[in-house]
Enzyme design. Structure first.
Site, PDB file in Angstrom:
ATOM      1  N   HIS A 184      -4.425   1.522   7.567  1.00 38.19           N
ATOM      2  CA  HIS A 184      -3.068   2.094   7.591  1.00 38.19           C
ATOM      3  C   HIS A 184      -2.971   3.270   6.609  1.00 38.19           C
ATOM      4  O   HIS A 184      -2.433   4.327   6.955  1.00 38.19           O
ATOM      5  CB  HIS A 184      -2.069   0.974   7.247  1.00 38.19           C
ATOM      6  CG  HIS A 184      -0.638   1.369   7.240  1.00 38.19           C
ATOM      7  ND1 HIS A 184       0.295   0.834   8.110  1.00 38.19           N
ATOM      8  CD2 HIS A 184       0.065   2.218   6.445  1.00 38.19           C
ATOM      9  CE1 HIS A 184       1.477   1.364   7.858  1.00 38.19           C
ATOM     10  NE2 HIS A 184       1.376   2.203   6.845  1.00 38.19           N
ATOM     11  N   GLY A 187       0.835  -1.196   0.000  1.00 45.81           N
ATOM     12  CA  GLY A 187       0.000   0.000   0.000  1.00 45.81           C
ATOM     13  C   GLY A 187       0.866   1.240   0.000  1.00 45.81           C
ATOM     14  O   GLY A 187       2.033   1.191   0.429  1.00 45.81           O
ATOM     15  N   CYS A 225       6.015   0.050   7.343  1.00 47.41           N
ATOM     16  CA  CYS A 225       5.634   1.200   6.519  1.00 47.41           C
ATOM     17  C   CYS A 225       6.811   1.595   5.641  1.00 47.41           C
ATOM     18  O   CYS A 225       7.944   1.660   6.134  1.00 47.41           O
ATOM     19  CB  CYS A 225       5.224   2.361   7.425  1.00 47.41           C
ATOM     20  SG  CYS A 225       4.739   3.830   6.517  1.00 47.41           S
ATOM     21  N   GLN A 267       2.947  10.037   1.215  1.00 48.15           N
ATOM     22  CA  GLN A 267       4.237   9.328   1.228  1.00 48.15           C
ATOM     23  C   GLN A 267       5.081   9.635  -0.008  1.00 48.15           C
ATOM     24  O   GLN A 267       6.274   9.334  -0.028  1.00 48.15           O
ATOM     25  CB  GLN A 267       4.024   7.806   1.317  1.00 48.15           C
ATOM     26  CG  GLN A 267       3.445   7.351   2.647  1.00 48.15           C
ATOM     27  CD  GLN A 267       3.303   5.844   2.685  1.00 48.15           C
ATOM     28  OE1 GLN A 267       2.308   5.311   2.199  1.00 48.15           O
ATOM     29  NE2 GLN A 267       4.294   5.153   3.226  1.00 48.15           N
TER      30      GLN A 267
END
Ligand code: NI
Length: 161
Positions: A133, A47, A91, A52
């Protein structure tokens, strides 16, 4: 399509900001979504949320290698959640670390596709965790904020999101 640079926690405060609702479903959005998918696959993540890659928009891509394949979420809102499960997460913006987080067992998300068409998706397991998330990223929340236990040094099957 192009690979975009993934922002690492601590190097840019964009990961701490609230992302803006998408109003224009134009070529610029389509390029962003395609680039995000390519960037996620290249990084072997499951993901990726737009903040990001330095874009403060409510956009995420997910592929947990299930029957859904690539899922593009624009303006996602979790409208139902039930149950609770604790599992390891990683992450792409927190490289090399893993931690356990409590998440719902089942969720329903309402979102728009790249053309602005609304859809509803029910998710369980890894897909539900991943959606939670990514939606957290859109609100400036990183999994480490909710981490129960750091399991970086333990063997886990955690995927990076
Ligand atoms: Ni993440």
């Amino acid at each position: 399509m192009a690979i975009r640079k993934i922002v690492v926690l601590g190097e840019d405060d964009i990961l701490r900001k609230h992302a803006r609702v998408v109003e224009k479903f134009d070529r610029r959005l389509h390029t962003l979504l395609s680039d995000m998918a390519e960037t996620m696959y290249e990084a072997q993540g499951v993901g990726l949320a737009a903040p990001q890659v330095g874009i403060l928009k409510r956009v995420a891509v997910i592929d947990v290698e299930d029957e859904h394949g690539l899922i593009e979420l624009v303006n996602p809102v979790i409208v139902e959640s039930e149950g609770s499960v604790v599992g390891p997460e990683g992450c792409l913006s927190v490289p090399g670390r893993r931690g356990t987080v409590e998440r719902p067992e089942r969720i329903v998300v309402v979102a728009q596709d790249r053309n602005g068409q609304s859809f509803r998706l029910e998710a369980k397991g890894l897909l539900a965790v991943c959606i939670c998330h990514e939606v957290d990223h859109l609100d400036g929340v990183v999994y480490t904020d909710k981490m129960i236990e750091d399991v970086t040094d333990q063997e886990t099957e955690a995927k990076e999101e």
